[in-house]
Design an enzyme around this catalytic site. Structure first.
Site, PDB file in Angstrom:
ATOM      1  N   ASP A   1      14.712  -4.662 -68.680  1.00  0.00           N
ATOM      2  CA  ASP A   1      13.757  -4.827 -67.594  1.00  0.00           C
ATOM      3  C   ASP A   1      13.011  -6.126 -67.832  1.00  0.00           C
ATOM      4  OD1 ASP A   1      12.022  -3.757 -65.323  1.00  0.00           O
ATOM      5  OD2 ASP A   1      10.538  -4.158 -66.870  1.00  0.00           O
TER       6      ASP A   1
ATOM      7  N   GLU B   1      18.420  -6.514 -63.864  1.00  0.00           N
ATOM      8  CA  GLU B   1      18.084  -6.361 -62.455  1.00  0.00           C
ATOM      9  C   GLU B   1      18.411  -7.635 -61.695  1.00  0.00           C
ATOM     10  OE1 GLU B   1      13.852  -4.306 -62.877  1.00  0.00           O
ATOM     11  OE2 GLU B   1      14.316  -5.978 -64.182  1.00  0.00           O
TER      12      GLU B   1
ATOM     13  N   CYS C   1      11.247   8.482 -63.238  1.00  0.00           N
ATOM     14  CA  CYS C   1      11.239   8.897 -64.638  1.00  0.00           C
ATOM     15  C   CYS C   1      12.661   8.798 -65.177  1.00  0.00           C
ATOM     16  CB  CYS C   1      10.737  10.337 -64.783  1.00  0.00           C
ATOM     17  SG  CYS C   1      10.891  10.948 -66.471  1.00  0.00           S
TER      18      CYS C   1
ATOM     19  N   CYS D   1      13.869  12.727 -66.234  1.00  0.00           N
ATOM     20  CA  CYS D   1      14.115  13.800 -65.267  1.00  0.00           C
ATOM     21  C   CYS D   1      14.323  13.294 -63.846  1.00  0.00           C
ATOM     22  CB  CYS D   1      12.965  14.808 -65.299  1.00  0.00           C
ATOM     23  SG  CYS D   1      11.431  14.120 -64.655  1.00  0.00           S
TER      24      CYS D   1
ATOM     25  N   CYS E   1       5.099  11.174 -67.477  1.00  0.00           N
ATOM     26  CA  CYS E   1       5.715  12.034 -66.473  1.00  0.00           C
ATOM     27  C   CYS E   1       5.092  13.427 -66.484  1.00  0.00           C
ATOM     28  CB  CYS E   1       7.216  12.129 -66.712  1.00  0.00           C
ATOM     29  SG  CYS E   1       8.039  13.197 -65.532  1.00  0.00           S
TER      30      CYS E   1
ATOM     31  N   CYS F   1       8.303  16.278 -66.846  1.00  0.00           N
ATOM     32  CA  CYS F   1       8.998  16.597 -68.100  1.00  0.00           C
ATOM     33  C   CYS F   1       8.203  16.181 -69.335  1.00  0.00           C
ATOM     34  CB  CYS F   1      10.373  15.951 -68.126  1.00  0.00           C
ATOM     35  SG  CYS F   1      10.316  14.162 -68.300  1.00  0.00           S
TER      36      CYS F   1
ATOM     37  N   ASP G   1       7.722  -0.490 -69.005  1.00  0.00           N
ATOM     38  CA  ASP G   1       8.859  -1.408 -68.904  1.00  0.00           C
ATOM     39  C   ASP G   1      10.101  -0.846 -69.601  1.00  0.00           C
ATOM     40  OD1 ASP G   1       7.321  -3.126 -67.435  1.00  0.00           O
ATOM     41  OD2 ASP G   1       6.773  -4.396 -69.141  1.00  0.00           O
TER      42      ASP G   1
HETATM   43 ZN   LIG Z   1      10.141  13.103 -66.233  1.00  0.00          ZN
END
Ligand SMILES: [Zn+2]
Length: 393
Positions: free
Chosen positions: A198, A282, A334, A337, A352, A355, A362
Site C-alpha cells: 500500500d 495499487e 477489513c 473478515c 474491526c 472480528c 496501511d
Molecule cells: Zn474484521
C-alpha cells in the site's frame, strides 16, 4: 529491453569550454528550427515537418560552420526530432481539448541535453591501462567515472550528454537481449512469496507483512536542509549576488535529493523484486483520483510514480510477477473478515468491530491489495500458500 546507464563525466577545463560551446550551438539550432516552423506557418499557413527541416539545417551546418560546426549530422537530426515530438505532443493535446503550452524557445538553463546516435561522432574507448574514456567529436576524450560495467551482448543505441547544475553526465541507452533476464531461482532461500504494497499516506509504503517503509533519515535530513536553503533565498534581496548564490545552493540540494531518492528507490525496488515471487500494488492513477488533492501532492510528488516504474522493470529482470489492482476500498475493508470499517484519513489504526482485528491502517490496506491481486488472478485466499510456495516462478 532498453535500459539507460548513466555515468558522471569529468571533462577538463578545455573540454568543459568545448561542451559549453557545443550546447550553445545546439540550443541555437533548436531555437532557429522552432522559429522556422513558426514563420513558415505565419507566411503560408502550413507547417513544416522534420524532413524539410533536416535538409535545411544540414545545408546551414555546411554553409556556416561557425554557427553549427560543432554539431554532427546525428545530433542535428536528434534535435530536430525532439522539436518534431514537441509539436506532435502539442497538437495531440489540442485535439484532445486540453490547453497545452506552445513549444517554447529554450533559454540557457532550459537546455539540458544533446543526443547522438552511438558510433556517430561519439564512442566509448578504452585506454591501455583499462580506463574508459568517452570520445566526443570536437570535444575530445573525456574522463568518466565508469561505476558499472556494460553487460556483454548489450548494444549501445543512443547517447545523451547532459548538463545538470554545471555537472556533466553521459547516458547510454542500451538494448539488452531478452534472454538476459534472469528468471528467479527456484527455491532460492531469499524468496518469500507474494506481497501486497500500500502506498501509504503517512509512511512511504506499507507491506502486507506488516512492514512500514519510510524515507530513510538521511533523506529527511536533506529535505530539511532544503527548506532552510529556500528560506535563505526568500530573505535575500532580488537581483543581488547573495540571492543568486543562494538560488544555486537550492538547485544543488534539489539535485542531491533527487539523486539520493533515486538511489534509495532503486535499491528498495530491487530488493523487493528479488525477494518476492509476486508483488501486488495499487493503480496510482485511480488511487489519487478521488483523494484530497493537496494531500496527494504534498506527500507524493513524483516519488510513487517513479517507484512503480522502477518496480515494473526490476520485476522484468528478476522474473517476479507484478500485479496492479484497483485500489477501491482497500483502506476501508477489513482484511480478515471483509467488513467495511469506515475511517477518516486521520485515523491511523484499523480496528474491526466485527472480528476484532487491530492493525495499522496501511498494513490492512496492503493485505487487501494482495487479496485483490489474488482474486483478479482467479485464486481464493486459501490458495495463498500456493503462491507462497518456493516452486513458483
Ligand atoms: Zn474484521
Amino acid at each position: 529491453m532498453i535500459r539507460t546507464y548513466k555515468y558522471r563525466l569529468r571533462p577538463n577545463r578545455a573540454q568543459t569550454a568545448a561542451l559549453d560551446s557545443l550546447f550553445c550551438q545546439a540550443r541555437r539550432l533548436y531555437n532557429a528550427a522552432l522559429e522556422q516552423r513558426i514563420t513558415a506557418y505565419q507566411e503560408s499557413g502550413e507547417g513544416i515537418r522534420y524532413p524539410a527541416q533536416w535538409v535545411h539545417f544540414r545545408d546551414q551546418r555546411n554553409k556556416c560552420p561557425e554557427e553549427y560546426g560543432l554539431l554532427n549530422a546525428s545530433s542535428v537530426q536528434q534535435l530536430l526530432r525532439r522539436l518534431d515530438k514537441a509539436f506532435a505532443a502539442f497538437f495531440r493535446r489540442v485535439k484532445a481539448g486540453e490547453t497545452p503550452g506552445f513549444p517554447r524557445y529554450k533559454g540557457d538553463h532550459r537546455f539540458k541535453s544533446v543526443e547522438y546516435r552511438y558510433g556517430d561522432g561519439c564512442k566509448l574507448r578504452e585506454k591501455d591501462n583499462g580506463q574508459k574514456r568517452f570520445y566526443l567529436q570536437h570535444v575530445g576524450e573525456i574522463k568518466l567515472i565508469f561505476h558499472r560495467p556494460i553487460p556483454e551482448r548489450a548494444v549501445i543505441k543512443h547517447v545523451v550528454v547532459k548538463r545538470v547544475n554545471d555537472k556533466w553526465y553521459l547516458c547510454l541507452m542500451l538494448e539488452l537481449p531478452d534472454q538476459e533476464q534472469k528468471p528467479q531461482q527456484k527455491g532460492s532461500p531469499i524468496e518469500i512469496g507474494p506481497i501486497g504494497i500500500d502506498m501509504g499516506l503517512r509512511s512511504l509504503l506499507a507491506t502486507s507483512e506488516g512492514e512500514l517503509i519510510d524515507n530513510p533519515r538521511w533523506l529527511r535530513g536533506s529535505l530539511s536542509r532544503l527548506r532552510v536553503a529556500q528560506r535563505r533565498v526568500s530573505r535575500r534581496k532580488q537581483g543581488s549576488n547573495r540571492r543568486r548564490k543562494a538560488v544555486r545552493q537550492v538547485a544543488r540540494l534539489h539535485e542531491q535529493i533527487a539523486n539520493q531518492r533515486h538511489d534509495y528507490w532503486h535499491k528498495l525496488t530491487r530488493e523487493l523484486a528479488e525477494r518476492h515471487a509476486l508483488i501486488a500494488i495499487e493503480d496510482l492513477n485511480l488511487k489519487f483520483l478521488n483523494t484530497n488533492r493537496h494531500l496527494a501532492l504534498s506527500s507524493h510528488d513524483a516519488g510513487l510514480g517513479m517507484f512503480t516504474q522502477m518496480l515494473a522493470y526490476k520485476v522484468e529482470e528478476t522474473g517476479c510477477r507484478l500485479v496492479v489492482v484497483n485500489p477501491a476500498r482497500t483502506s476501508q475493508r477489513c482484511s480478515r473478515c471483509g467488513e467495511r470499517v469506515e475511517k477518516r484519513l486521520s485515523v491511523r489504526v484499523h480496528d474491526c468491530p466485527e472480528c476484532g482485528l487491530v492493525l495499522d491502517r496501511d498494513v490492512n490496506a496492503a493485505r487487501n491489495v494482495l487479496a485483490s491481486a489474488f482474486s483478479s488472478l482467479g485464486r481464493s485466499d486459501q490458495d495463498l500458500t500456493w503462491a507462497a510456495a518456493p516452486s513458483v516462478s
